[in-house]
Each structure stands twice: as structure tokens, then as C-alpha cells.
Enzyme design. Structure first.
Site, PDB file in Angstrom:
ATOM      1  N   HIS A  82      61.595  57.737  60.895  1.00 52.54           N
ATOM      2  CA  HIS A  82      60.561  58.596  61.477  1.00 52.54           C
ATOM      3  C   HIS A  82      59.235  57.856  61.419  1.00 52.54           C
ATOM      4  O   HIS A  82      58.981  57.114  60.471  1.00 52.54           O
ATOM      5  CB  HIS A  82      60.458  59.909  60.676  1.00 52.54           C
ATOM      6  CG  HIS A  82      59.715  60.990  61.390  1.00 52.54           C
ATOM      7  ND1 HIS A  82      58.348  61.077  61.380  1.00 52.54           N
ATOM      8  CD2 HIS A  82      60.174  62.026  62.140  1.00 52.54           C
ATOM      9  CE1 HIS A  82      57.986  62.124  62.096  1.00 52.54           C
ATOM     10  NE2 HIS A  82      59.061  62.714  62.576  1.00 52.54           N
ATOM     11  N   ASP A 119      66.794  65.634  62.859  1.00 55.92           N
ATOM     12  CA  ASP A 119      67.806  65.606  63.916  1.00 55.92           C
ATOM     13  C   ASP A 119      69.185  65.199  63.445  1.00 55.92           C
ATOM     14  O   ASP A 119      70.161  65.343  64.184  1.00 55.92           O
ATOM     15  CB  ASP A 119      67.361  64.639  65.031  1.00 55.92           C
ATOM     16  CG  ASP A 119      66.195  65.200  65.797  1.00 55.92           C
ATOM     17  OD1 ASP A 119      66.180  66.411  65.999  1.00 55.92           O
ATOM     18  OD2 ASP A 119      65.304  64.429  66.177  1.00 55.92           O
TER      19      ASP A 119
HETATM   20  N1  ACO Z   1      68.452  52.675  62.571  1.00 62.29           N
HETATM   21  C1  ACO Z   1      68.398  51.370  62.219  1.00 62.29           C
HETATM   22  N2  ACO Z   1      67.244  50.694  62.029  1.00 62.29           N
HETATM   23  C2  ACO Z   1      66.103  51.381  62.198  1.00 62.29           C
HETATM   24  C3  ACO Z   1      66.085  52.748  62.547  1.00 62.29           C
HETATM   25  C4  ACO Z   1      67.322  53.394  62.731  1.00 62.29           C
HETATM   26  N3  ACO Z   1      67.378  54.683  63.068  1.00 62.29           N
HETATM   27  N4  ACO Z   1      64.795  53.176  62.651  1.00 62.29           N
HETATM   28  C5  ACO Z   1      64.045  52.092  62.377  1.00 62.29           C
HETATM   29  N5  ACO Z   1      64.826  51.020  62.101  1.00 62.29           N
HETATM   30  C6  ACO Z   1      64.375  49.677  61.689  1.00 62.29           C
HETATM   31  C7  ACO Z   1      63.756  48.909  62.845  1.00 62.29           C
HETATM   32  O1  ACO Z   1      64.731  48.154  63.543  1.00 62.29           O
HETATM   33  C8  ACO Z   1      62.751  48.047  62.124  1.00 62.29           C
HETATM   34  O2  ACO Z   1      63.468  46.989  61.514  1.00 62.29           O
HETATM   35  P1  ACO Z   1      62.785  45.513  61.353  1.00 62.29           P
HETATM   36  O3  ACO Z   1      61.590  45.740  60.456  1.00 62.29           O
HETATM   37  O4  ACO Z   1      63.846  44.673  60.765  1.00 62.29           O
HETATM   38  O5  ACO Z   1      62.375  45.098  62.735  1.00 62.29           O
HETATM   39  C9  ACO Z   1      62.233  48.950  60.996  1.00 62.29           C
HETATM   40  O6  ACO Z   1      63.306  49.861  60.738  1.00 62.29           O
HETATM   41  C10 ACO Z   1      60.973  49.747  61.377  1.00 62.29           C
HETATM   42  O7  ACO Z   1      61.235  50.464  62.573  1.00 62.29           O
HETATM   43  P2  ACO Z   1      60.155  50.945  63.632  1.00 62.29           P
HETATM   44  O8  ACO Z   1      60.826  51.124  64.963  1.00 62.29           O
HETATM   45  O9  ACO Z   1      58.954  50.056  63.583  1.00 62.29           O
HETATM   46  O10 ACO Z   1      59.736  52.340  63.059  1.00 62.29           O
HETATM   47  P3  ACO Z   1      58.949  53.467  63.823  1.00 62.29           P
HETATM   48  O11 ACO Z   1      58.268  54.255  62.768  1.00 62.29           O
HETATM   49  O12 ACO Z   1      58.107  52.942  64.915  1.00 62.29           O
HETATM   50  O13 ACO Z   1      60.136  54.303  64.530  1.00 62.29           O
HETATM   51  C11 ACO Z   1      61.642  56.002  65.106  1.00 62.29           C
HETATM   52  C12 ACO Z   1      60.447  55.588  64.240  1.00 62.29           C
HETATM   53  C13 ACO Z   1      61.323  55.797  66.596  1.00 62.29           C
HETATM   54  C14 ACO Z   1      61.907  57.497  64.892  1.00 62.29           C
HETATM   55  C15 ACO Z   1      62.879  55.172  64.699  1.00 62.29           C
HETATM   56  O14 ACO Z   1      63.122  55.296  63.312  1.00 62.29           O
HETATM   57  C16 ACO Z   1      64.138  55.557  65.485  1.00 62.29           C
HETATM   58  O15 ACO Z   1      64.293  55.105  66.615  1.00 62.29           O
HETATM   59  N6  ACO Z   1      65.038  56.401  64.898  1.00 62.29           N
HETATM   60  C17 ACO Z   1      66.224  56.850  65.562  1.00 62.29           C
HETATM   61  C18 ACO Z   1      65.885  57.939  66.578  1.00 62.29           C
HETATM   62  C19 ACO Z   1      65.585  59.265  65.925  1.00 62.29           C
HETATM   63  O16 ACO Z   1      66.315  59.744  65.065  1.00 62.29           O
HETATM   64  N7  ACO Z   1      64.479  59.899  66.368  1.00 62.29           N
HETATM   65  C20 ACO Z   1      64.089  61.214  65.892  1.00 62.29           C
HETATM   66  C21 ACO Z   1      62.775  61.214  65.229  1.00 62.29           C
HETATM   67  S1  ACO Z   1      62.439  62.824  64.556  1.00 62.29           S
HETATM   68  C22 ACO Z   1      61.857  63.786  65.823  1.00 62.29           C
HETATM   69  O17 ACO Z   1      61.369  63.309  66.820  1.00 62.29           O
HETATM   70  C23 ACO Z   1      61.953  65.274  65.717  1.00 62.29           C
END
Ligand code: ACO
Length: 434
Positions: A310, A368
Site C-alpha cells: 500500500h 483487498d
Molecule cells: N507484490 C510484490 N512486490 C511488491 C508489491 C506486491 N504486491 N507491492 C510492492 N512491491 C515491491 C515493488 O516491486 C518494489 O520492489 P523494489 O524495491 O525491489 O523495486 C517495492 O515493493 C516498493 O513498491 P512500490 O511500487 O514503490 O510501492 P508503492 O507504495 O508505490 O505501491 C501499491 C503501492 C501500488 C499498492 C503496490 O503495493 C501494489 O501494486 N500492490 C498490489 C495491488 C494492490 O493490492 N492494490 C490495492 C491497494 S489498497 C486500495 O487501493 C484499497
């Protein structure tokens, strides 16, 4: 830049000149530097696409501490509200700022209930949609269309009329959501039933048919009510900021909420529970989890563990814990406690929470992760998941909109930009262009 909390000013150096800016403190949470006079003083803008470190407004409604995994509505922890209250009480709290007394609650419930019907003309409006239209597209259009029914009677500068519009919104959005569902499956619309509570009425409008008695299961209705509570508000998220942005021009509130619904529709916002459920179904069995986790960790695979991570929560999303509990209650009640998807979810969560990849990146389950399984067990098709989110979030949107309009000096939301296009050049007549 030197941000000194003691003097409550921050000094920014641009070129060889220093500029001081006031530092404002909230009740809790990080201080903010008020840079609204920056351009006038120093002739520069700040640059922060995606609002990574920018507070867009002052608010008294919802507080999140993502590192600590805290979510509070009007100061009350979400866990306490979800355990002790119901959704309409949550609506009252978000709108008025305080928990209602018993008499206030009864009056509020009655007022919302009296507004649940929509104009009969709306039913005809629905006939214009294709039967296979996505219910979120129908929601954007039908909620926006309410502006055509309640425009002249909505003076946004009158607090009473703002509250009437808010009541109408909270009451009518579920009716439109149920109509959107019924329309896609070709069943007749069910009128709201005033004897039922908010969640039970919604289930009745979705699942009853005129030719049969439909008895709402109270365990499932309570679970749905709790899901609504968990999604009611989440401070300045993308859709709420959209509603505030649209409303900042003085636009009709029903049109503003339609804008919020449009923003919520996107997979990065409201659409993730659908993706999480699909992922769990595709994994299919606990035996396939290690292979899946390997894929997630592979930098080249682009596979993500949906329902994990998140932007704000770098700890367990407090809503996820409550959603997990609700999920178990619903599956037990519907006889699905041995559902293979639930087994996969629980094992996946256990493995991910002890895996270095997820721990080092502070990736925890978000709301979620379990909501898709729960909504499916309640009988909703995946296309309705985001619609249910919209039903719940309507109160958050309208509370935030009303708070903004109530600000004596609120301004139209008008961000600046870093322009990187062509500098001035001379217009060339068509016949002279090469
Ligand atoms: N699975 C695997 N790796 C992940 C995930 C995940 N779900 N989320 C983040 N990471 C990793 C990224 O690849 C990144 O790795 P790195 O540092 O090696 O490059 C690191 O964790 C940081 O990730 P970011 O994308 O920079 O984190 P950000 O805070 O921008 O993203 C987000 C948040 C978009 C929610 C992301 O975690 C994601 O895509 N999750 C899956 C989708 C999801 O469940 N969304 C619902 C959010 S809740 C809501 O909207 C009600």
C-alpha cells in the site's frame, strides 16, 4: 532547507536568498510547511507529481498513520467502530464529527431511509444502457444524472441544503447500485424496503425478486455493513481528491460524486480486490504457492502479490485484519469454510509475512486481500466489487466535499506545472508549411 520545528518556520534557499515559511502542526501526524506564498516571494513553484509529500488540504475527518497501521474516523479507531457501531452511525460520525445519541441515531436512520427511492424517471434512464454495460459505467452516469433532478434545490452555500444533498446521496447511491446490478442480469428493479436496515435493504434490492419472499440473512447483512464501515473514508485518496477538486469550482455535488466514482473505477484504486480474487483462484491450491512466490520475487516477471502492499500503509492495514475476520464469519455462515481459495489466501499470507522479500519492503496484506473472497461468498459478481466500494465511500466523499465548502476561504484547486514543451515559436501559414 532548514525545517526547524522549534521556531515553527522553514527556511528555503533559492539562489543566494533565504525565504521563511510557517510550519503548521496538526493534532497528530507530520508537520506541514505552508509554501502558499512561495511563488509570490521567490518566483518558483514546488514540484510533487502524485502528491508524494504534499498535503492538499486541512481536514478533521480521517487520520491514517501508515507506519503504525492506524486508521481513525474523527479520532475513533476503525477497530472500535467496526466492532461496536454500524454503517449509518459511521455516516453520522463522518458527516457531523461526533457519535450520535440514541435519539439522533434514530432520527438520522429515519431520514436516510426516507430518501432511498429514486425518481421513477431514473428507471427509464437505465433503459438506454446496453445490458452488458459495466455497472461502474452505469454508476458514473446515473449518479451524475441525479444532478439533473436536484440542481435548483441544491444551494451548496446553505449548510442545511448541503446536508439534505448528503442524505440523498447516502440513501440513493445503494438504490442505483442495486439497479445497475439488476439491469445487467435482466431482473426487475426491486424498490427499497423501509423496514430493513441499510445493508439488509441493499441485499434485498440486489438479491430479491418480486415473485418470491426473500429473507435477509442477518449474519451476512452484518458482514456487509462492516465492509461498508471499513471503506467509508480514507482521507485524501485519489477519488476523494477528485471529488474535492471537482467541488472546488462550486459544481453540483451529485456531479462531483460521479467524478469520484470515475476515479475509483481504476485498477490501481478500487479494482484491486477483483485482481486479488482472480490471483487466488489461479493459484488454485496450496501446493502451487512456492512456485507463485518465486515468480513474484523474480524482477523480470512483473507478477505482483495482489492485495499486498500500500502507498500509505507500511504495516498491516488495520482494515485487512477486520476483513479477514469478516471473511471467516461469512464463509462459515455460507458453508464455504473449506473453500480452497480461502485456504490458499491464508497460507499465502503466512508465507509472505515470513519471507524476507516482503518483510524488507514492508509489504503487508491490504484491505483487498480478503474482500474479494468475502464479497463473492456474499453472492456478488466481481463486476460489482468496485460498485460496493463506491456505495461505502460515498459518505467519505460527501463529508470531505462538505468540509471543503464550509471552509471560509476555500479556493478552486488549480495546480501549477513544470512546462517542458516548446518555448515561443512563430505560426506558419498552411500553404507555407513543409
Ligand atoms: N507484490 C510484490 N512486490 C511488491 C508489491 C506486491 N504486491 N507491492 C510492492 N512491491 C515491491 C515493488 O516491486 C518494489 O520492489 P523494489 O524495491 O525491489 O523495486 C517495492 O515493493 C516498493 O513498491 P512500490 O511500487 O514503490 O510501492 P508503492 O507504495 O508505490 O505501491 C501499491 C503501492 C501500488 C499498492 C503496490 O503495493 C501494489 O501494486 N500492490 C498490489 C495491488 C494492490 O493490492 N492494490 C490495492 C491497494 S489498497 C486500495 O487501493 C484499497
Amino acid at each position: 532547507m532548514d525545517a526547524s520545528n522549534k521556531s515553527k518556520t522553514a527556511t528555503l534557499t533559492v539562489g543566494n536568498k533565504n525565504y521563511d515559511f510557517p510550519v503548521k502542526s496538526g493534532t497528530v501526524g507530520p508537520d506541514v510547511i505552508d509554501i502558499s506564498s512561495l511563488y509570490n516571494q521567490a518566483g518558483v513553484f514546488t514540484y510533487d507529481p502524485g502528491f508524494m509529500a504534499t498535503a492538499s488540504c486541512e481536514s478533521k475527518i480521517t487520520y491514517i498513520d501508515g507506519d503504525a497501521g492506524i486508521l481513525r474516523y474523527r479520532g475513533y479507531p476503525i477497530e472500535q467502530i467496526a466492532e461496536g457501531g454500524d454503517f449509518l452511525e459511521t455516516c453520522y460520525l463522518l458527516l457531523y464529527g461526533e457519535l450520535p445519541t440514541k435519539a439522533q441515531k434514530e432520527d438520522f436512520d429515519r431520514r436516510v431511509t426516507m430518501h432511498t427511492m429514486v425518481h421513477e424517471q431514473m428507471a427509464r434512464f437505465f433503459q438506454g444502457f446496453r445490458r452488458d454495460a459495466h455497472p461502474m459505467a452505469v454508476m458514473v452516469a446515473s449518479v451524475g444524472a441525479l444532478a439533473a433532478f436536484y440542481h435548483d434545490s441544491t444551494d451548496i452555500n446553505d449548510p442545511h441544503q448541503r446536508m439534505v444533498a448528503s442524505m440523498r446521496m447516502i440513501a440513493k447511491v445503494p438504490t442505483l447500485a442495486a439497479m445497475a446490478y439488476k439491469y445487467t442480469i435482466g431482473q426487475p428493479f426491486m424498490y427499497p424496503k423501509n423496514s430493513l436496515d441499510y445493508a439488509s435493504n441493499f441485499m434485498h434490492m440486489c438479491f430479491a425478486v418480486p415473485c418470491e419472499e426473500y429473507k435477509v440473512n442477518p449474519v451476512l447483512a452484518r458482514a456487509l455493513d462492516r465492509i461498508f464501515i471499513l471503506h467509508a473514508d480514507h482521507e485524501q485518496n485519489a477519488s476523494t481528491s477528485t471529488v474535492r477538486g471537482a467541488g472546488s469550482s462550486g459544481a453540483n455535488p451529485f456531479a462531483c460524486i460521479a467524478a469520484g466514482i470515475a476515479c475509483l473505477w481504476g485498477p490501481a484504486h478500487g479494482g484491486a480486490n477483483e485482481a486479488a480474487l482472480q490471483m487466488l483462484s489461479e493459484i488454485g491450491s496450496v501446493d502451487n504457492i512456492p512456485e507463485f512466490i518465486k515468480e513474484v520475487k523474480d524482477k523480470n516477471s512483473r507478477v505482483k502479490l495482489m492485495g499486498f502492499g500500500h502507498r500509505v500503509y507500511k504495516n498491516y492495514d488495520p482494515r485487512a485484519k477486520l476483513m479477514q475476520k469478516t471473511c471467516h464469519e461469512v464463509l462459515k455462515e455460507t458453508g464455504h469454510q473449506n473453500d480452497p481459495v480461502l485456504k490458499v489466501a491464508m497460507e499465502l499470507e503466512k508465507i509472505a509475512l515470513s519471507d524476507e522479500y516482503f518483510i524488507s519492503r514492508k509489504l503487508y496484506p491490504n484491505v483487498d486481500f480478503y474482500s474479494g473472497i468475502t464479497l463473492k461468498a456474499l453472492g456478488f459478481p466481481t463486476s460489482m466489487f468496485t460498485v460496493l466500494f463506491a456505495v461505502a465511500r460515498t459518505v467519505g466523499w460527501i463529508s470531505q466535499w462538505s468540509e471543503m465548502i464550509n471552509e471560509p476561504n476555500y479556493k478552486i484547486a488549480r495546480p501549477r506545472q513544470l512546462y517542458t514543451g516548446q518555448a515561443e515559436r512563430q505560426y506558419v501559414q498552411l500553404d507555407k508549411r513543409k
